[in-house]
Design an enzyme around this catalytic site. Sequence first.
Site, PDB file in Angstrom:
ATOM      1  N   GLY A   1      -0.600  -5.802   9.906  1.00 38.49           N
ATOM      2  CA  GLY A   1       0.668  -5.355   9.350  1.00 38.49           C
ATOM      3  C   GLY A   1       0.723  -3.839   9.310  1.00 38.49           C
ATOM      4  O   GLY A   1      -0.275  -3.161   9.057  1.00 38.49           O
TER       5      GLY A   1
ATOM      6  N   SER B   1      -1.322  -0.019   6.364  1.00 39.40           N
ATOM      7  CA  SER B   1      -1.724  -1.020   7.345  1.00 39.40           C
ATOM      8  C   SER B   1      -2.714  -1.984   6.700  1.00 39.40           C
ATOM      9  O   SER B   1      -3.519  -1.588   5.855  1.00 39.40           O
ATOM     10  CB  SER B   1      -2.364  -0.339   8.562  1.00 39.40           C
ATOM     11  OG  SER B   1      -2.660  -1.281   9.575  1.00 39.40           O
ATOM     12  N   ASP B   2      -2.628  -3.250   7.099  1.00 39.01           N
ATOM     13  CA  ASP B   2      -3.582  -4.235   6.611  1.00 39.01           C
ATOM     14  C   ASP B   2      -3.705  -5.341   7.656  1.00 39.01           C
ATOM     15  O   ASP B   2      -2.783  -5.572   8.447  1.00 39.01           O
ATOM     16  CB  ASP B   2      -3.151  -4.824   5.275  1.00 39.01           C
ATOM     17  CG  ASP B   2      -4.341  -5.331   4.474  1.00 39.01           C
ATOM     18  OD1 ASP B   2      -4.812  -4.591   3.593  1.00 39.01           O
ATOM     19  OD2 ASP B   2      -4.810  -6.449   4.743  1.00 39.01           O
ATOM     20  N   GLN B   3      -4.841  -6.019   7.644  1.00 40.56           N
ATOM     21  CA  GLN B   3      -5.131  -6.986   8.705  1.00 40.56           C
ATOM     22  C   GLN B   3      -5.687  -8.283   8.139  1.00 40.56           C
ATOM     23  O   GLN B   3      -6.471  -8.279   7.185  1.00 40.56           O
ATOM     24  CB  GLN B   3      -6.147  -6.377   9.677  1.00 40.56           C
ATOM     25  CG  GLN B   3      -6.476  -7.236  10.878  1.00 40.56           C
ATOM     26  CD  GLN B   3      -7.540  -6.598  11.745  1.00 40.56           C
ATOM     27  OE1 GLN B   3      -8.717  -6.653  11.437  1.00 40.56           O
ATOM     28  NE2 GLN B   3      -7.116  -5.953  12.819  1.00 40.56           N
TER      29      GLN B   3
ATOM     30  N   LYS C   1       0.828  -1.206   0.000  1.00 40.06           N
ATOM     31  CA  LYS C   1       0.000   0.000   0.000  1.00 40.06           C
ATOM     32  C   LYS C   1       0.864   1.259   0.000  1.00 40.06           C
ATOM     33  O   LYS C   1       0.551   2.239  -0.705  1.00 40.06           O
ATOM     34  CB  LYS C   1      -0.934   0.002   1.213  1.00 40.06           C
ATOM     35  CG  LYS C   1      -2.081  -0.987   1.109  1.00 40.06           C
ATOM     36  CD  LYS C   1      -2.959  -0.947   2.345  1.00 40.06           C
ATOM     37  CE  LYS C   1      -4.149  -1.881   2.213  1.00 40.06           C
ATOM     38  NZ  LYS C   1      -5.032  -1.841   3.409  1.00 40.06           N
TER      39      LYS C   1
END
Length: 205
Positions: A108, A70-72, A54
Amino acid sequence: MMQKPLLLASSSPYRKVLLERFGLPFRCASPDIDETPIQGETGEALATRLAETKTRALRERFPGHWIIGSDQVACLPDGSVLSKPGDHKQATDQLCRSSGHKVLFLTGLALLDADSGRLERHCEPFTAHFRELTGEEIEAYLRREHPYDCAGSFKMEGLGITLFEALEGRDPNSLVGLPLIALNEMLCRWGRNPLLEHRPDAVRG
């Protein structure tokens, strides 16, 4: 290191509200990336890879910025990885599979200097202990909150709290989608301390 403007690589209103708590000015932009998992990829590797991707997706459009990504993902005890459900059917399946289990959420986080290419990555773990949920409860919850854009099919900041019997981890913000404790640590290492630079009147957008 010279301070640079912050860019949140997300269109998520949840992450935007979280970052506003730092009181720092920032902009938001939506990265256009492929979030398909790589075969055999662990949940931690997926979350951190997407967070980094991203930031890199916006690097050329926003020179001179520090870009936050950010990623989940959610991991069931059997090793299955849950991402955003996308629709009611998939969300129902996710909550049925999570019911009565401990689900590990991995968020993340990446911070990228668009000019120098300096990058720092982190993965924040948080465990949610789901209580035993009935089909009626799952249906009622999904009809009320429509959490189809949320990994694990719930909104922590809303009625999602009623799905759990316990929560375990150092930063509950990570369940919403942005681990603020880890981000604060990164910014401080890069020479930018939100506590010393707090600006309640900062313009954000």
